[in-house]
Design a protein around this motif. Sequence first.
Motif, mmCIF file in Angstrom:
data_model
loop_
_atom_site.group_PDB
_atom_site.id
_atom_site.type_symbol
_atom_site.label_atom_id
_atom_site.label_comp_id
_atom_site.label_asym_id
_atom_site.label_seq_id
_atom_site.Cartn_x
_atom_site.Cartn_y
_atom_site.Cartn_z
ATOM 1 N N ALA A 270 40.316 41.289 52.509
ATOM 2 C CA ALA A 270 39.453 41.950 51.531
ATOM 3 C C ALA A 270 39.828 41.620 50.094
ATOM 4 O O ALA A 270 39.033 41.855 49.182
ATOM 5 C CB ALA A 270 39.502 43.467 51.749
ATOM 6 N N LEU A 271 41.022 41.089 49.874
ATOM 7 C CA LEU A 271 41.404 40.667 48.519
ATOM 8 C C LEU A 271 40.683 39.387 48.111
ATOM 9 O O LEU A 271 40.636 39.058 46.923
ATOM 10 C CB LEU A 271 42.915 40.464 48.438
ATOM 11 C CG LEU A 271 43.753 41.742 48.496
ATOM 12 C CD1 LEU A 271 45.224 41.401 48.688
ATOM 13 C CD2 LEU A 271 43.559 42.579 47.231
ATOM 14 N N PRO B 234 41.838 46.659 51.047
ATOM 15 C CA PRO B 234 41.279 46.222 49.768
ATOM 16 C C PRO B 234 42.311 46.135 48.640
ATOM 17 O O PRO B 234 42.105 45.384 47.683
ATOM 18 C CB PRO B 234 40.221 47.287 49.469
ATOM 19 C CG PRO B 234 39.875 47.867 50.798
ATOM 20 C CD PRO B 234 41.149 47.841 51.578
ATOM 21 N N PRO C 56 40.488 44.501 44.987
ATOM 22 C CA PRO C 56 39.487 43.615 45.587
ATOM 23 C C PRO C 56 38.430 43.205 44.576
ATOM 24 O O PRO C 56 38.140 43.942 43.625
ATOM 25 C CB PRO C 56 38.883 44.490 46.691
ATOM 26 C CG PRO C 56 38.985 45.883 46.134
ATOM 27 C CD PRO C 56 40.283 45.907 45.379
ATOM 28 N N ASN D 27 35.205 41.348 49.410
ATOM 29 C CA ASN D 27 35.158 42.750 49.854
ATOM 30 C C ASN D 27 33.753 43.336 49.691
ATOM 31 O O ASN D 27 33.564 44.312 48.969
ATOM 32 C CB ASN D 27 36.168 43.588 49.060
ATOM 33 C CG ASN D 27 36.313 45.002 49.609
ATOM 34 O OD1 ASN D 27 36.456 45.196 50.801
ATOM 35 N ND2 ASN D 27 36.272 45.990 48.715
#
Length: 348
Positions: free
Chosen positions: A296-297, A270, A198, A300
Motif C-alpha cells: 500500500a506504500l 498503509p 501511502p 493505495n
Amino acid sequence: MRDIALVTFAQTDHRRSSDELSEVEMLMPVLHDVLGQTGLKTADIGFTCSGSSDYLAGRAFSFTLALDGVGAWPPISESHVEMDGAWALYEAWTKLLTGDADTALVYSYGKSSPGSVRDVLTRQLDPYYVAPLWPDSVALAALQAQALIDAGETDEPALAAVAARSRTDATANPHAQLSGSVPQGDYLVRPLRTGDCPPIGDGAAAVVLAAGERARELCERPAWIRGIDHRIEAHGLGVRDLTDSPSARLAAEKAGAFERPVDTAELHAPFTSQEVVLRKALRLGEDVRINPSGGALAANPLMAAGLIRIGEAAAAIHRGDSDRALAHATSGPCLQQNLVAVLEGDPR
C-alpha cells in the motif's frame, strides 16, 4: 467444505488522479481483463459482489452506477459491501461454500482524488467522543507510530527502511503509483514523514473465484483459499494497545496461518509503522517476503487496496513464485478491522 480458489486477478494502473474517467470507465478494462483471462462471459458468472464507498463518491448508492460496467441485464445475482473489496471477496467465498454458485466475480474501486481523504476517513470514528475532535487518519497513525517508538519496537530509521524496501520492490510492479527512490520528505505529523504514508490515488481491481474442478479448468495453478477470517478491535481508541493487533492475530489463527509457515505475505499496511505491528501480530519472520508488489506504500486506492493484497498473493501462486501465501486487509483507524486469508498452490 468446498475447495475454492482465486483463478484470475487484474488491476488498473494506479494514478494520482483519474478526473477524466468515471467509475464505470475506470472499471471496464479491469473487468474485461479478469474475465478475458478465463474466457468467461458475464452470463457464466454465478455471483457478483463489489466493494466501494459512497463517502468517496459523494453520492448515495453510487455502486449501482458501477454495475453498468458489469452488465446487469439479463438479471444477475449481485451484492455489495460498503467496505474494501477484500470483504466482498469474503462474502463471495461464503456464497460459493453454500453451493449456490460455482464461480464469482469480485471487484472494488475507489476514486480518492476528488476530495480530502484525511477528512473523509474521520467518518469512521466514534461519532460521540472522537470524531468531534477531527483527528485525521495520518494523525492517528502518527499516534500509533509514536507509541511503537516509545515502546522500543521501532525507530524512525527503521520506518524509513520499510518505505525504501517497499518502493524498491514496486519497481517490478507496472501498476504501482510510486516506485524507485522516493525521498522520505518532511514530517506530515511527527514522527511520520511523507514517505511513511501511502499515496493518494485512484484505482480498481477484480478477481474471479471458482470452486473445485471448475477452478482447475479455468487456471493452470489455482490459488486455493485454505482459510479466511476477519476480526475487529474495540471502537474506542483509548481502550486499545496501539502497539499490538490482537484482532489480526486472531484472524490469522482462525484462518490457519500458524499451522505451517508461509513464504510470502501481502500486508495492507498503509503506514510504515503498521507493518511493524502486523509483522509481530502475524508472526512473520525475516525469511518471509513482505509485500513483493510494493504494498500500500506504492499504491493505495481506497476500497481496493485490500483486495489487491489478496490478488497479488494469488498472482504469486499462479506464477509459481509462492506456494503458501498470507494476504491481509484492513479498514478503520490504526488497524481497527483486519481480514486474513491463507492461499496455497497445488504441490509442484
